[in-house]
Design an enzyme around this catalytic site. Structure first.
Site, PDB file in Angstrom:
ATOM      1  N   ARG A 153       1.345   8.625   9.673  1.00 42.03           N
ATOM      2  CA  ARG A 153       0.106   9.030   8.435  1.00 42.03           C
ATOM      3  C   ARG A 153      -0.771   9.092   8.423  1.00 42.03           C
ATOM      4  O   ARG A 153      -1.681   8.959   9.323  1.00 42.03           O
ATOM      5  CB  ARG A 153      -0.238   7.527   7.063  1.00 42.03           C
ATOM      6  CG  ARG A 153       1.338   7.365   6.768  1.00 42.03           C
ATOM      7  CD  ARG A 153       1.380   5.474   5.432  1.00 42.03           C
ATOM      8  NE  ARG A 153       2.966   6.141   5.122  1.00 42.03           N
ATOM      9  CZ  ARG A 153       2.943   4.737   4.377  1.00 42.03           C
ATOM     10  NH1 ARG A 153       2.012   4.453   3.797  1.00 42.03           N
ATOM     11  NH2 ARG A 153       4.294   4.495   4.167  1.00 42.03           N
ATOM     12  N   ARG A 159      -3.837  -0.230  10.022  1.00 41.00           N
ATOM     13  CA  ARG A 159      -3.043   0.939   9.372  1.00 41.00           C
ATOM     14  C   ARG A 159      -3.365   1.625  10.492  1.00 41.00           C
ATOM     15  O   ARG A 159      -4.729   1.924  11.264  1.00 41.00           O
ATOM     16  CB  ARG A 159      -4.764   0.811   8.957  1.00 41.00           C
ATOM     17  CG  ARG A 159      -4.656   2.287   7.849  1.00 41.00           C
ATOM     18  CD  ARG A 159      -6.068   2.199   6.343  1.00 41.00           C
ATOM     19  NE  ARG A 159      -5.938   1.071   5.849  1.00 41.00           N
ATOM     20  CZ  ARG A 159      -5.319   0.976   4.852  1.00 41.00           C
ATOM     21  NH1 ARG A 159      -4.876   1.955   4.201  1.00 41.00           N
ATOM     22  NH2 ARG A 159      -5.747  -0.119   3.899  1.00 41.00           N
ATOM     23  N   GLU A 188      -1.018  -6.588   2.375  1.00 38.72           N
ATOM     24  CA  GLU A 188       0.032  -5.966   1.895  1.00 38.72           C
ATOM     25  C   GLU A 188       0.983  -6.152   3.048  1.00 38.72           C
ATOM     26  O   GLU A 188       0.800  -5.647   4.223  1.00 38.72           O
ATOM     27  CB  GLU A 188       0.097  -4.329   1.219  1.00 38.72           C
ATOM     28  CG  GLU A 188       1.015  -3.882   1.249  1.00 38.72           C
ATOM     29  CD  GLU A 188       1.166  -2.436  -0.030  1.00 38.72           C
ATOM     30  OE1 GLU A 188       0.088  -2.120   0.652  1.00 38.72           O
ATOM     31  OE2 GLU A 188       2.114  -1.540   0.540  1.00 38.72           O
ATOM     32  N   SER A 227       6.266  -2.867   0.101  1.00 37.98           N
ATOM     33  CA  SER A 227       5.948  -2.675  -1.684  1.00 37.98           C
ATOM     34  C   SER A 227       6.999  -1.858  -2.243  1.00 37.98           C
ATOM     35  O   SER A 227       7.924  -1.137  -1.509  1.00 37.98           O
ATOM     36  CB  SER A 227       4.692  -1.172  -1.470  1.00 37.98           C
ATOM     37  OG  SER A 227       4.373  -0.387  -3.017  1.00 37.98           O
ATOM     38  N   ARG A 237       3.011  -4.922  11.070  1.00 32.53           N
ATOM     39  CA  ARG A 237       2.336  -6.058  10.143  1.00 32.53           C
ATOM     40  C   ARG A 237       2.785  -7.241  10.333  1.00 32.53           C
ATOM     41  O   ARG A 237       2.505  -8.236  10.280  1.00 32.53           O
ATOM     42  CB  ARG A 237       2.317  -5.496   8.795  1.00 32.53           C
ATOM     43  CG  ARG A 237       1.335  -4.167   8.814  1.00 32.53           C
ATOM     44  CD  ARG A 237       0.954  -4.139   7.167  1.00 32.53           C
ATOM     45  NE  ARG A 237      -0.045  -2.678   7.109  1.00 32.53           N
ATOM     46  CZ  ARG A 237      -0.542  -2.157   6.094  1.00 32.53           C
ATOM     47  NH1 ARG A 237      -0.583  -2.598   4.345  1.00 32.53           N
ATOM     48  NH2 ARG A 237      -1.439  -0.951   5.381  1.00 32.53           N
TER      49      ARG A 237
END
Length: 423
Positions: free
Chosen positions: A261, A276, A348, A351, A390
């Site tokens: 990303r 991130r 998070e 999801s 994560r």
RNA sequence: GGAGGGGUGGGUGAGUGGUUGAAACCGCCGGUCUUGAAAACCGGAAAGCGCAAGCUUCGCGGGUUCGAAUCCCGCCCCCUCCGCCA
């Protein structure tokens, strides 16, 4: 994409839904194009029918030895008229789909209305955050100190937002991938998939990343290929342009892939650590199901992701995303947030979304309920099970010891060659 | 990357300008027969849009023509051989 018929018949419901999602797009242009499209369609189809009949009779006249010159002339005029109208029809349709493809999915009725993540209600909480008798460190300190994560050298190799995993760190990442895949295939009934890590633009359109979110993607020049931002893209598009047999449903796929990303627009956010990154590993879960079963499947899918955290003894909570915080293709989303002692916050880690028929309409994923029945759009769901990077950092922070070492959760030890502790 | 061949309905595969949305076979569904099944026989069934009439779709896009699955151009994909490579 939304159902054009539904938009036509329920404009006020659609406008409300879009407003709740924080988008105050007017339906006026869509409605205008939709009306014009139908007018043109009727006219063009009628002209085409005329031409077809006339052409047929020309063939008959030629066979009968008559001179068709005059009739040819007339039909040519019809043909010219058709060409003109078709041109306009194409333009109108293009604009209509362009406008419609920028609209997000409509939220399910059970989704709370809200503006941002502040408004996401906590649905349930599992586990107790551990109390430390020392100041717990953040993983961006722990990792480098243990020599298992190297942020600085990654900057040299590539740039910011990349990391190098070393030794037990690399092993831990691999162990987590294997642990998750084994659980989902062995206990939750998923079929393991190893898809391409690059996909074409059409696939990204199917799942909704294109055309609206191109800037979030890495494109591979000079091809029409993009690095996948999530395995949801290849897994969901696996059945694009297919009519599935209802007996096959629900289909459940799991895949490990790296995800890429660009993180455009998140400058200054989570700049430290693994949270991130431009590249991260994820084990993804994707379901194909019927409209009747999709919300039930969403609960199952979410529980499958939660199970990973339970086995790893990581405290977490599940929040239901409000209308303003949901992703583009989702009708309902649960976020799973893991406790991070280094940040004293839930963050998070998964999801899980029901995309209803939104992606299925774009990617043409259908199923036949029974023999001879008309194909219906399937429902697609996806969720992380889990984000591996994560998860790794959550383990480092939650299982850190006063001496700087990290205890490996019991469930993971078989995958670590019996190792019980790092450092 | 070079040369050649090919992309038609669930599958195999016919069809090279006219009533072919598409033969035939296999598979599938329904029926007859049978105690039941098989076999045989009869019948049915592509998808999309549309209330409907109807229109569209033979890899995709464009062109020629009164009319294109069929002719021309571009692109994509698959196969074979050569080159290169893990």
């Amino acid at each position: 994409m939304l159902d054009p018929t539904f938009v036509r018949e329920n404009p006020e419901a659609v406008e409300t839904a879009l407003r709740n999602r924080g988008m105050d797009a007017s339906l006026e242009p869509v409605q205008a194009h939709d009306r014009r499209r139908r007018e043109l369609l009727v006219e063009v189809e009628d002209l085409r029918r005329q031409r077809k009949e006339a052409s047929k009779s020309i063939g008959e006249r030629i066979k009968a030895g008559e001179d068709p010159a005059k009739a040819k002339d007339e039909v040519r005029q019809i043909g010219d008229r058709i060409t003109t109208l078709e041109q306009e029809l194409n333009d109108v349709e293009q604009q209509l789909t362009d406008q419609l493809s920028t609209f997000p999915n409509l939220p399910d009725e059970s989704v709370p209305v809200g503006k941002s993540e502040e408004d996401n209600p906590v649905t349930r909480t599992w586990g107790e955050p551990r109390s430390f008798d020392f100041e717990p460190k953040a993983h961006w300190d722990l990792g480098p100190e243990l020599g298992i994560i190297d942020f600085e050298r990654a900057t040299k190799l590539t740039g910011a937002r990349f990391a190098v995993m070393m030794g037990a760190g690399a092993r831990l990442e691999r162990a987590l991938i294997q642990f998750m895949l084994d659980m989902h295939t062995g206990e939750h009934g998923y079929t393991e998939v190893l898809p391409p890590f690059m996909v074409n633009g059409n696939s990204l359109y199917g799942t909704g990343q294109l055309p609206k979110f191109e800037e979030d993607l890495f494109k591979v020049h000079p091809h029409d290929f993009y690095l996948i931002p999530t395995a949801e893209v290849p897994l969901t598009n696996l059945h694009s342009d297919e009519i599935l047999d209802v007996e096959q449903l629900p289909i459940s796929y799991t895949a490990y892939t790296p995800c890429f990303r660009s993180e455009a627009g998140s400058y200054g956010k989570d700049v430290r650590g693994l949270i991130r990154q431009h590249q991260f590993d994820k084990v993804e879960l994707v379901h194909f199901t019927t409209p009747e079963q999709s919300y039930e499947q969403l609960e199952k899918l979410t529980s499958h992701a939660e199970e990973v955290l339970k086995r790893l003894e990581l405290p977490y909570r599940v929040v239901t995303l409000c209308t303003g915080d949901m992703g583009f293709g989702a009708a309902k989303t649960y976020d799973i947030e893991v406790w991070l002692p280094g940040q004293q916050a839930y963050r998070e880690i998964s999801s899980c979304s029901n995309c209803t028929d939104f992606q299925a309409r774009r990617a043409k994923i259908r199923y036949r309920a029974e023999k001879g029945a008309k194909p219906r759009l399937a429902h697609t769901l996806n969720g992380s099970g889990l984000a591996v990077g994560r998860t790794l950092l959550a383990i480092l922070e939650n299982f850190q010891q006063a001496d700087g070492s990290v205890v490996i959760p019991e469930a993971l030890r078989p995958y670590m060659g019996g190792m019980e502790r790092i450092g």
